[in-house]
Write a protein that holds these residues in place. Structure first.
Motif, PDB file in Angstrom:
ATOM      1  N   THR A  85      -9.032  -3.050   1.317  1.00 54.37           N
ATOM      2  CA  THR A  85     -10.462  -2.858   1.561  1.00 54.37           C
ATOM      3  C   THR A  85     -10.847  -3.421   2.925  1.00 54.37           C
ATOM      4  OG1 THR A  85     -10.989  -4.949   0.466  1.00 54.37           O
ATOM      5  CG2 THR A  85     -10.987  -2.974  -0.890  1.00 54.37           C
ATOM      6  N   PRO A  86     -11.809  -2.793   3.594  1.00 55.70           N
ATOM      7  CA  PRO A  86     -12.219  -3.260   4.922  1.00 55.70           C
ATOM      8  C   PRO A  86     -13.052  -4.532   4.828  1.00 55.70           C
ATOM      9  CG  PRO A  86     -13.630  -1.470   4.213  1.00 55.70           C
ATOM     10  CD  PRO A  86     -12.564  -1.602   3.164  1.00 55.70           C
ATOM     11  N   THR A  87     -12.934  -5.367   5.849  1.00 61.20           N
ATOM     12  CA  THR A  87     -13.700  -6.611   5.858  1.00 61.20           C
ATOM     13  C   THR A  87     -14.473  -6.808   7.158  1.00 61.20           C
ATOM     14  OG1 THR A  87     -11.715  -7.795   6.621  1.00 61.20           O
ATOM     15  CG2 THR A  87     -12.178  -7.797   4.233  1.00 61.20           C
ATOM     16  N   ARG A  88     -13.895  -6.483   8.290  1.00 58.33           N
ATOM     17  CA  ARG A  88     -14.527  -6.753   9.579  1.00 58.33           C
ATOM     18  C   ARG A  88     -14.562  -5.494  10.444  1.00 58.33           C
ATOM     19  NH1 ARG A  88     -11.556 -12.505  11.213  1.00 58.33           N
ATOM     20  NH2 ARG A  88     -12.181 -13.653   9.335  1.00 58.33           N
ATOM     21  N   PRO A  89     -15.608  -4.660  10.290  1.00 63.12           N
ATOM     22  CA  PRO A  89     -16.719  -4.794   9.326  1.00 63.12           C
ATOM     23  C   PRO A  89     -16.369  -4.153   7.990  1.00 63.12           C
ATOM     24  CG  PRO A  89     -17.093  -2.902  10.720  1.00 63.12           C
ATOM     25  CD  PRO A  89     -15.807  -3.519  11.204  1.00 63.12           C
ATOM     26  N   ALA A  96      -2.328   7.312   1.775  1.00 58.73           N
ATOM     27  CA  ALA A  96      -3.744   7.502   1.454  1.00 58.73           C
ATOM     28  C   ALA A  96      -4.608   7.157   2.650  1.00 58.73           C
ATOM     29  CB  ALA A  96      -4.130   6.633   0.258  1.00 58.73           C
ATOM     30  N   GLY A  97      -5.750   7.824   2.758  1.00 59.34           N
ATOM     31  CA  GLY A  97      -6.698   7.528   3.813  1.00 59.34           C
ATOM     32  C   GLY A  97      -7.434   6.233   3.545  1.00 59.34           C
ATOM     33  N   ALA A  98      -8.185   5.777   4.534  1.00 60.71           N
ATOM     34  CA  ALA A  98      -8.842   4.476   4.441  1.00 60.71           C
ATOM     35  C   ALA A  98      -9.830   4.407   3.285  1.00 60.71           C
ATOM     36  CB  ALA A  98      -9.542   4.162   5.762  1.00 60.71           C
ATOM     37  N   ALA A  99     -10.620   5.473   3.088  1.00 58.69           N
ATOM     38  CA  ALA A  99     -11.599   5.455   1.995  1.00 58.69           C
ATOM     39  C   ALA A  99     -10.903   5.463   0.633  1.00 58.69           C
ATOM     40  CB  ALA A  99     -12.540   6.657   2.116  1.00 58.69           C
ATOM     41  N   SER A 137       5.029 -10.765  -8.903  1.00 58.25           N
ATOM     42  CA  SER A 137       4.105  -9.683  -8.587  1.00 58.25           C
ATOM     43  C   SER A 137       3.336 -10.063  -7.332  1.00 58.25           C
ATOM     44  CB  SER A 137       3.137  -9.434  -9.743  1.00 58.25           C
ATOM     45  OG  SER A 137       2.178  -8.453  -9.408  1.00 58.25           O
ATOM     46  N   ASP A 138       3.077  -9.076  -6.479  1.00 59.27           N
ATOM     47  CA  ASP A 138       2.254  -9.321  -5.304  1.00 59.27           C
ATOM     48  C   ASP A 138       0.817  -9.615  -5.722  1.00 59.27           C
ATOM     49  OD1 ASP A 138       4.488  -8.684  -3.883  1.00 59.27           O
ATOM     50  OD2 ASP A 138       3.708  -6.825  -3.025  1.00 59.27           O
ATOM     51  N   ALA A 139       0.095 -10.291  -4.871  1.00 62.12           N
ATOM     52  CA  ALA A 139      -1.351 -10.447  -5.044  1.00 62.12           C
ATOM     53  C   ALA A 139      -2.032  -9.263  -4.366  1.00 62.12           C
ATOM     54  CB  ALA A 139      -1.827 -11.755  -4.430  1.00 62.12           C
ATOM     55  N   LEU A 140      -2.900  -8.589  -5.092  1.00 56.67           N
ATOM     56  CA  LEU A 140      -3.543  -7.402  -4.553  1.00 56.67           C
ATOM     57  C   LEU A 140      -4.309  -7.720  -3.262  1.00 56.67           C
ATOM     58  CD1 LEU A 140      -3.966  -4.406  -5.077  1.00 56.67           C
ATOM     59  CD2 LEU A 140      -5.964  -4.974  -6.471  1.00 56.67           C
ATOM     60  N   GLU A 141      -4.840  -8.914  -3.168  1.00 57.58           N
ATOM     61  CA  GLU A 141      -5.579  -9.306  -1.970  1.00 57.58           C
ATOM     62  C   GLU A 141      -4.707  -9.246  -0.722  1.00 57.58           C
ATOM     63  OE1 GLU A 141      -5.490 -10.966  -4.761  1.00 57.58           O
ATOM     64  OE2 GLU A 141      -7.557 -10.805  -5.518  1.00 57.58           O
TER      65      GLU A 141
END
Length: 489
Positions: free
Chosen positions: A195-199, A53-56, A186-190
């Motif tokens: 999702t992008p963070t910086r920026p 999947a793409g970034a968006a 189960s993995d932690a989704l985090e």
């Protein structure tokens, strides 16, 4: 889970992919019908044969998985998240739980179908039943065929055959409770960092991922935009489109539920039947694209019409970068590309305009545009993205308007006559009068000064002369055997 704590009835694994919903989910429904414990599983596999999947899209996936996990947890069945090779992780869960059945909703694009078949055959040889269902399309690819038994290459007869042959499934509401097993890792989704963070470039992305968000969007469209869909869907500043594409792509909404809602609104007199039919036809186009990609997998990276593989595309990195960043000098094109970057979505009419500009005005390979859309659209769908780009390039199925070159000025004047869309996304032109807004280079110097616009500084000059670029595109089409020349559109 040890043998001593395993239940006498082996659990059923429901392998979620792009069917992130509980209602109208064939795989989940069949699993619940067994009466056995259900193990909801999602595997994040970035290294397999399925296109990553793409970034968006990853941003939307994160929200959709969070919503699904919450919905499942409230019914007693935690969502199991695993990351890695799909087959290896599936087998690991089977070994941990003693599961003897795997249910899934099929993916029909190249790579996915072959991978799933290989996994199913391998599991079957080891005594694990693996069953697939259609949970994403109005009809399974391969079931809508011409009288001679071949695939349709033209949309209108395909749509007639699809609507005549496809049987609407019975609506299955979300289950109130799901029996499952506790204590599984189960993995932690985090930890997946989807999702992008910086920026955080997705801070202004639109839409509410998840099944509840899909239901809200559908209800809003039925109550609002559907009544004037055939007209307003072409106006980028109007709320005239359904905005359902990401919900459909991630399977948060069954396409049959969308069809049923539109038809019910027409039957009840809330909207004209023709408007409901127009919307259903757009859902049919989505099926058409998926069926084509399934039947002709080479079109993922080759022209559907082979002669277009000889198209003399230009190598123009600067032009491509200007298009990507909304700096072409054509306001309607730049507005669309900026909307895409800021929100992860672009209006359908504008998608056609910017696509035509890239492949016809700039003569840049459609695959460059398809790749950019794949990475920047939250609704990037394999069939739709590829088929739509090939359609606008003239190389796709049912691409009768191969000779059409959208005029970005007249398209802007026709579909954004009051300039609301352009002024939203190209604010440096907001003070320019409507008369000059879609072609600012034609405005008299005093008009530009009064509007605070310095061409080449505040806003770029046009990358190309459209009239000359159109002639260049038509000449390139002649080199691959397309000789028809029609008026500029």
């Amino acid at each position: 889970m040890t043998t001593e704590t395993a239940p006498r009835e082996s659990p059923v694994i429901v392998w979620f992919r792009r069917d992130l919903r509980l209602a109208d989910n064939p795989a989940l429904g069949q699993a619940l019908a067994t009466g056995r414990p259900v193990l909801p599983l999602y595997i994040h596999d970035e290294g397999g044969p399925v296109r990553p999947a793409g970034a968006a899209s990853l941003w939307w996936l994160d929200g959709s998985l969070r919503a699904l996990a919450s919905d499942l947890a409230s019914r007693g069945a935690p969502l199991i998240l695993r990351r890695g090779d799909a087959e290896a992780e599936l087998r690991r869960l089977i070994a941990e739980t003693g599961a003897t059945t795997v249910f899934l909703n099929r993916l029909f694009e190249p790579g996915a179908l072959t991978r799933d078949a290989d996994i199913a055959h391998g599991l079957k040889a080891e005594g694990v039943d693996c069953r697939g269902f259609n949970g994403s399309l109005l009809a399974r690819p391969g079931t809508v065929l011409t009288g001679s038994g071949g695939p349709y290459r033209v949309f209108t007869p395909f749509l007639r055959a699809l609507l005549a042959a496809a049987e609407p499934p019975r609506h299955v509401p979300s289950p109130a409770a799901i029996s499952s097993l506790a204590g599984l890792t189960s993995d932690a989704l985090e930890d997946w960092s989807l999702t992008p963070t910086r920026p955080n470039w997705a801070a202004d992305f639109i839409g509410t991922p998840g099944e509840a968000g899909a239901g809200t969007a559908l209800a809003a469209f039925i109550a609002g935009g559907l009544a004037t869909y055939s007209r307003d869907r072409d106006l980028p500043a109007a709320p005239g489109t359904s905005r359902l594409s990401p919900h459909l792509h991630f399977g948060e909404l069954s396409p049959w539920r969308a069809v049923a809602a539109a038809r019910a609104a027409a039957t009840e007199g809330g909207v004209p039947a023709a408007e409901a039919d127009k919307f259903v036809a757009q859902l049919g186009w989505r099926d058409f694209s998926a069926h084509l990609l399934h039947q002709f997998p080479a079109m993922a990276d080759r022209a559907f019409r082979p002669e277009y593989d000889a198209m003399p595309w230009r190598d123009d990195p600067a032009g491509l970068a200007a298009w990507q960043t909304g700096r072409t000098g054509f306001p309607i094109v730049d507005a669309g590309m900026r909307q895409l970057w800021a929100t992860g979505w672009m209006h359908n009419r504008v998608r056609m305009i910017v696509g035509s500009f890239l492949v016809k005005d700039l003569l840049i390979d459609w695959r460059a545009g398809e790749h950019w859309f794949w990475n920047t659209l939250v609704d990037a769908d394999p069939g739709n993205n590829i088929q739509n780009w090939q359609w606008i390039a003239g190389s796709g199925a049912d691409a009768a308007p191969y000779f059409r070159v959208f005029n970005p000025v007249t398209q802007g004047e026709k579909f954004d006559a009051d300039g609301r869309y352009v002024r939203t996304w190209v604010p440096e032109l907001r003070r320019l009068p409507d008369r000059w807004l879609h072609a600012p280079w034609t405005a008299p110097p005093e008009i530009l000064r009064h509007a605070g616009v310095r061409l080449g500084h505040d806003y770029p000059r046009p990358l190309v002369d459209h009239a000359q670029a159109r002639l260049r595109a038509l000449e390139a089409l002649r080199t691959v055997g397309q000789a028809r020349v029609d008026a500029d559109d």
